[in-house]
Each structure stands twice: as structure tokens, then as C-alpha cells.
Design a protein around this motif. Structure first.
Motif, PDB file in Angstrom:
ATOM      1  N   THR A  32       0.484  -1.033   0.332  1.00 51.59           N
ATOM      2  CA  THR A  32       0.095   0.076  -0.472  1.00 51.59           C
ATOM      3  C   THR A  32       0.685   1.675  -0.044  1.00 51.59           C
ATOM      4  N   MET A  33       1.982   1.112   0.829  1.00 53.32           N
ATOM      5  CA  MET A  33       3.508   2.333   0.893  1.00 53.32           C
ATOM      6  C   MET A  33       4.001   2.769  -0.631  1.00 53.32           C
ATOM      7  N   VAL A  34       3.866   1.454  -0.845  1.00 52.31           N
ATOM      8  CA  VAL A  34       5.001   1.793  -2.539  1.00 52.31           C
ATOM      9  C   VAL A  34       3.334   1.722  -3.584  1.00 52.31           C
ATOM     10  N   SER A  35       2.290   1.567  -3.357  1.00 53.82           N
ATOM     11  CA  SER A  35       1.086   2.092  -4.170  1.00 53.82           C
ATOM     12  C   SER A  35       1.021   3.761  -4.269  1.00 53.82           C
ATOM     13  N   PHE A  36       1.392   3.491  -2.948  1.00 58.78           N
ATOM     14  CA  PHE A  36       0.839   5.610  -2.844  1.00 58.78           C
ATOM     15  C   PHE A  36       2.304   6.796  -3.303  1.00 58.78           C
ATOM     16  N   ALA A  37       3.225   5.782  -2.927  1.00 61.70           N
ATOM     17  CA  ALA A  37       4.462   6.430  -3.467  1.00 61.70           C
ATOM     18  C   ALA A  37       4.669   6.713  -5.003  1.00 61.70           C
ATOM     19  N   THR A  38       4.291   5.268  -5.507  1.00 61.19           N
ATOM     20  CA  THR A  38       4.622   5.644  -6.941  1.00 61.19           C
ATOM     21  C   THR A  38       3.388   6.038  -7.619  1.00 61.19           C
ATOM     22  N   GLY A  39       2.462   6.149  -7.286  1.00 62.41           N
ATOM     23  CA  GLY A  39       1.210   7.523  -7.533  1.00 62.41           C
ATOM     24  C   GLY A  39       0.363   6.648  -8.246  1.00 62.41           C
ATOM     25  N   ASP A  40       1.049   5.480  -7.957  1.00 62.65           N
ATOM     26  CA  ASP A  40      -0.843   4.515  -8.626  1.00 62.65           C
ATOM     27  C   ASP A  40      -0.849   3.310  -7.870  1.00 62.65           C
ATOM     28  N   ALA A  77      10.450   7.895  13.522  1.00 64.15           N
ATOM     29  CA  ALA A  77      10.077   8.032  12.399  1.00 64.15           C
ATOM     30  C   ALA A  77       8.102   7.730  12.666  1.00 64.15           C
ATOM     31  N   MET A  78       7.851   6.279  12.667  1.00 65.64           N
ATOM     32  CA  MET A  78       6.543   5.524  13.301  1.00 65.64           C
ATOM     33  C   MET A  78       5.801   6.998  13.887  1.00 65.64           C
ATOM     34  N   VAL A  79       6.996   7.268  15.513  1.00 64.73           N
ATOM     35  CA  VAL A  79       5.629   8.492  16.383  1.00 64.73           C
ATOM     36  C   VAL A  79       5.801   9.980  15.833  1.00 64.73           C
ATOM     37  N   VAL A  80       6.675  10.823  14.384  1.00 66.25           N
ATOM     38  CA  VAL A  80       6.874  11.535  14.181  1.00 66.25           C
ATOM     39  C   VAL A  80       5.603  11.268  13.423  1.00 66.25           C
ATOM     40  N   GLY A  81       5.827  10.345  12.485  1.00 62.55           N
ATOM     41  CA  GLY A  81       4.717  10.587  11.009  1.00 62.55           C
ATOM     42  C   GLY A  81       3.468  10.613  12.000  1.00 62.55           C
ATOM     43  N   ALA A 199      -4.610  11.197   5.101  1.00 63.26           N
ATOM     44  CA  ALA A 199      -3.661  11.926   5.159  1.00 63.26           C
ATOM     45  C   ALA A 199      -3.362  12.623   3.793  1.00 63.26           C
ATOM     46  N   GLN A 200      -3.393  12.238   2.898  1.00 64.67           N
ATOM     47  CA  GLN A 200      -3.333  12.988   1.409  1.00 64.67           C
ATOM     48  C   GLN A 200      -4.291  13.691   1.443  1.00 64.67           C
ATOM     49  N   GLN A 201      -5.312  13.604   1.965  1.00 62.66           N
ATOM     50  CA  GLN A 201      -5.911  14.929   1.392  1.00 62.66           C
ATOM     51  C   GLN A 201      -5.616  16.178   2.193  1.00 62.66           C
ATOM     52  N   SER A 202      -4.808  15.705   3.280  1.00 60.94           N
ATOM     53  CA  SER A 202      -5.024  16.649   4.574  1.00 60.94           C
ATOM     54  C   SER A 202      -2.965  17.485   4.157  1.00 60.94           C
ATOM     55  N   LEU A 203      -2.612  16.365   3.622  1.00 58.76           N
ATOM     56  CA  LEU A 203      -1.116  16.744   3.812  1.00 58.76           C
ATOM     57  C   LEU A 203      -0.333  17.310   2.884  1.00 58.76           C
ATOM     58  N   PRO A 204       0.589  18.753   2.663  1.00 62.07           N
ATOM     59  CA  PRO A 204       1.079  19.320   1.201  1.00 62.07           C
ATOM     60  C   PRO A 204       1.830  18.028   1.187  1.00 62.07           C
ATOM     61  N   GLY A 205       2.611  17.428  -0.875  1.00 61.77           N
ATOM     62  CA  GLY A 205       3.465  16.371  -0.920  1.00 61.77           C
ATOM     63  C   GLY A 205       4.393  16.127  -0.573  1.00 61.77           C
ATOM     64  N   TRP A 206       5.018  17.252   0.248  1.00 63.75           N
ATOM     65  CA  TRP A 206       6.562  17.062   0.328  1.00 63.75           C
ATOM     66  C   TRP A 206       6.492  16.515   2.376  1.00 63.75           C
ATOM     67  N   LEU A 207       5.377  16.765   2.905  1.00 63.61           N
ATOM     68  CA  LEU A 207       5.681  16.224   3.862  1.00 63.61           C
ATOM     69  C   LEU A 207       4.577  14.726   4.076  1.00 63.61           C
ATOM     70  N   MET A 208       3.740  14.609   3.097  1.00 64.66           N
ATOM     71  CA  MET A 208       2.891  13.230   2.581  1.00 64.66           C
ATOM     72  C   MET A 208       4.386  12.021   2.469  1.00 64.66           C
ATOM     73  N   GLY A 209       5.363  12.497   1.566  1.00 67.08           N
ATOM     74  CA  GLY A 209       6.843  11.858   1.172  1.00 67.08           C
ATOM     75  C   GLY A 209       7.415  11.267   2.993  1.00 67.08           C
ATOM     76  N   PHE A 210       7.579  12.362   3.699  1.00 69.50           N
ATOM     77  CA  PHE A 210       8.169  11.747   4.800  1.00 69.50           C
ATOM     78  C   PHE A 210       6.798  11.193   5.515  1.00 69.50           C
ATOM     79  N   VAL A 211       5.585  10.810   5.375  1.00 67.08           N
ATOM     80  CA  VAL A 211       4.778  10.095   6.207  1.00 67.08           C
ATOM     81  C   VAL A 211       4.963   8.950   5.594  1.00 67.08           C
ATOM     82  N   LEU A 212       5.352   8.858   3.988  1.00 65.46           N
ATOM     83  CA  LEU A 212       5.028   6.887   3.465  1.00 65.46           C
ATOM     84  C   LEU A 212       6.755   6.643   4.171  1.00 65.46           C
ATOM     85  N   ILE A 213       7.766   7.411   3.717  1.00 60.78           N
ATOM     86  CA  ILE A 213       8.906   7.146   4.091  1.00 60.78           C
ATOM     87  C   ILE A 213       8.782   6.152   5.619  1.00 60.78           C
TER      88      ILE A 213
END
Length: 377
Positions: A32-40, A77-81, A199-213
Motif C-alpha cells: 500500500t505504501m509503495v502504491s501511494f509512493a508511486t502514485g499508482d 519515524a513512526m511516532v513523528v509520522g 492523510a493525503q487529503q490533509s498534508l502537502p506533498g513533501w510532508l506526505m512523502g515523509f509519512v510514506l517513508i
């Protein structure tokens, strides 16, 4: 001696079998994370295949020490995310009434069906009981990395003291899930990605990238722990003792790779909610609880034959009920299984005589296989 070997090998096989749903959870989550990260988001199968390859490469490269060190980053990373997502979601939906509006809107979702219906009161209560037994008897898979990574008994105790505090972080996804339930239209099969959607609806793209990492690290590190636990179980308990340590280690790693591929197949062919997969593992592994608890006592009434017979009956009930979809009086399948396990254990032990307990001092120097005996590099 022969009976102890059979009991040891059976316990290891049961553990490996019921580790599969947990590995499946990590593959689904990482996919699921990989799907969101790739946009597909539609490439679910390909994402899970890619995730399986990532897990195999990570385990081969890092080993137990590398996985343990990476776990520090994963935890932070989990707690911060989670905090970032929680703040982002609450700020994003503040203009729509905030959390009070969410609770008013979803009051019907807070109600648990009475009686023995699916996901009813009986099911919830018995699921909590099974989880509690597993926690107390150290059969939960979350407990195993804390044991494998510990240098001594004091480290094991310290690791387990921190586990309940670590579990408090699960409150954040629950709160975010309230927002997802009231502001998203969640189709069947999309339940596992609902929090990422909100989360994707609520966060800017760069911050969503950190959440995905952070999310990828939260999936790949537990998956690696599971693979290493399976490798240790197999190499220590199922591989003949006359094998050289290097060969036993190689067999363990190869077998764990096969289990990982099997988990991938189940994730593709028989998907399920992550919570259900966790509870299946808990219900199966809790059948080892009587053996774990009795190993800390000096009783001779219960013998190895009784423990083995009870374990097989309990595991058989869990597997049969899961395959057929049957729930006795709406209970978690682990409850009737552990009750039958205990009953058979007592009856068989009563019929076959008292156990002969080995001397602890001599047992420490025996060659009997034990989990963790072969190091994983």
C-alpha cells in the motif's frame, strides 16, 4: 527424549505456520505504501511483489543486527509520522466542526452489535481475552524480536517493559480512522489504505512523502523481524543437529524466503483486513501458551504427550474454523480452541502418567535445540 524432540519440532512448525498471516500483513501494508509512493494506487499486486523483493533484499543485506539498528529509526519515524498526520488531519477538518462533529456524525459506528453477531460484543471480548493470554504467555509475535535481540535476561525484561508504552501509539490511528470513516467514501477492499487517503487529503506533498517513508520503515522492519524469526525457528528446531552451523543457517534463510513467497501468494489470492490477519496469528500462537506457562513450573502432572495432543487439537480447531468461516457463538476462534487444548491436555496427561522433568542445571548443558541457538548474521 524422543517425545521432547517431537514436541519441540511441532511447536516450531505451529509457530512458522501462524507467522504467515503476520508476514502477509506487512506485505499488504508495504505494498500500500509503495502504491501511494508511486502514485499508482491500482497497482496493488505489482506493489506487493515489489515489497516482497524489498524485504528479501533488506534481510539479506542487514541481518539481525542491521534490522535491530534500523528499528530505532523506524520507532522515531513512526511516532513523528503519526503526530504529523494527526495534526494535519485535525487542522484540515477543523473548519468542518473538528473532532466533535466527527463523533456526532459517527455515533452509529461506535455501537457494537449485541450478542453473537459478526464483530459483536462476544467477538470483541473474546478477541481481547486471546490477545491478553498471548501477551502474558509471550506467544505474540511482537514479543519475539525483543527476545532474539536481547543479550541477556535483563535485556529481555527491559524490552518487554517498553512494549506496552510502544503500543500506546496505536491510539493515534484510531482517532485518524474516525475522520476517515466520516469524510471518505471507502469502497470494499480499500479499508487498509483509508488512513493514508485522509492523510493525503490533509498534508502537502513533501510532508506526505515523509509519512510514506515512515510507513515503509514501519512495514519493512517488522517484516524482516518475522523473516529472521522464521529462519531461527527452522534452523534451530527443524534442521538436523548434525548439520554444520553454516548449512543450518542457509537452510533457515532459504526456508524463510519460501515462507515469504507463500505469504505473498496468500496476500494476492486471499486478501483480508489486517486486523483479522493479526487475530488469526494470535489465535493460533496462543495454543502454545500452556506449554510456555508450564515450562516455568515444577508440575509433573502435565506431560509432553498431553501438551502435544492439546496443541494439535487447538491448532486444528483454529485452522478448521478459519477455513470454513465458522464462529462458535460468535467467539474469537482462539477461545474454543484453547478450551479444547486444555481439556485434551489434562485428559491425555491423566491417562499417560506423570512427566519426568529434566534437571535445570543439566538441561542448560544439554544439546536439545532451542530458539535462538543459531545466530542470524
Amino acid at each position: 527424549q524422543c517425545g521432547r524432540k517431537i514436541l519441540t519440532k511441532t511447536g516450531a512448525i505451529v509457530s512458522v505456520v501462524f507467522f504467515v498471516p503476520i508476514v502477509q500483513v506487512q506485505i499488504v501494508g508495504l505494498g500500500t505504501m509503495v502504491s501511494f509512493a508511486t502514485g499508482d494506487k491500482s497497482a496493488g499486486t505489482l506493489s506487493m511483489v515489489a515489497s516482497t523483493v524489498l524485504i528479501l533484499l533488506f534481510v539479506a543485506w542487514a541481518g539481525l543486527k542491521g534490522v535491530s539498528m534500523t528499528a530505532y529509526f523506524k520507532d522515531v519515524a513512526m511516532v513523528v509520522g503519526l503526530v504529523v498526520v494527526l495534526i494535519g488531519v485535525m487542522v484540515h477538518y477543523a473548519a468542518q466542526g473538528g473532532f466533535n462533529e466527527v463523533m456526532d456524525t459517527m455515533q452509529n459506528l461506535m455501537l457494537i452489535e449485541p450478542g453473537t453477531k459478526t464483530y459483536g460484543v462476544v467477538w470483541f471480548l473474546t478477541s481481547v481475552i486471546i490477545s491478553g493470554i498471548g501477551l502474558g504467555a509471550m506467544t505474540l509475535p511482537e514479543s519475539w524480536p525483543a527476545v532474539l535481540a536481547a543479550k541477556n535476561s535483563k535485556s529481555v525484561s527491559k524490552n518487554h517493559v517498553m512494549l506496552p508504552l510502544y503500543s500506546l501509539s496505536t491510539l493515534v490511528p484510531i482517532v485518524i480512522g474516525f475522520y476517515a470513516a466520516t469524510h471518505l467514501e471507502i469502497n470494499k477492499g480499500e479499508e487498509n489504505s483509508a488512513i493514508l487517503e485522509v492523510a493525503q487529503q490533509s498534508l502537502p506533498g513533501w510532508l506526505m512523502g515523509f509519512v510514506l517513508i515512515a510507513g515503509i520503515s514501519c512495514a519493512i522492519v517488522p517484516a524482516a523481524h518475522c523473516v529472521l524469526s522464521i529462519a531461527t525457528l527452522i534452523s534451530s528446531n527443524l534442521v538436523p543437529q548434525d548439520f554444520l552451523p553454516e548449512r543450518r543457517l542457509l537452510v533457515g534463510k532459504g526456508s524463510s524466503a519460501v515462507i515469504l513467497l507463500l505469504s505473498l501468494g496468500l496476500a494476492i489470492l486471499r486478501p483480508d483486513l489486517m486486523a483479522n490477519l493479526y487475530l488469526l496469528t494470535y489465535a493460533g500462537l496462543v495454543q502454545l501458551a500452556p506449554a510456555n506457562i508450564l515450562s516455568c513450573t515444577k508440575t509433573t502432572f502435565i506431560n509432553g504427550k498431553g501438551i502435544l495432543a492439546g496443541m494439535l487439537v487447538g491448532v486444528g480447531i483454529v485452522i478448521a474454523f478459519t477455513i470454513t468461516g465458522f464462529h462458535l457463538w460468535g467467539m474469537n476462534n482462539g477461545i474454543p480452541a484453547i478450551v479444547a487444548n486444555l481439556a485434551v491436555m489434562v485428559i491425555v496427561s491423566a491417562l499417560t502418567g506423570k512427566a519426568t522433568r529434566p534437571d535445570i542445571a543439566s538441561a542448560n548443558h544439554s544439546s536439545a535445540p532451542a530458539v535462538g541457538k543459531v545466530p542470524i548474521h
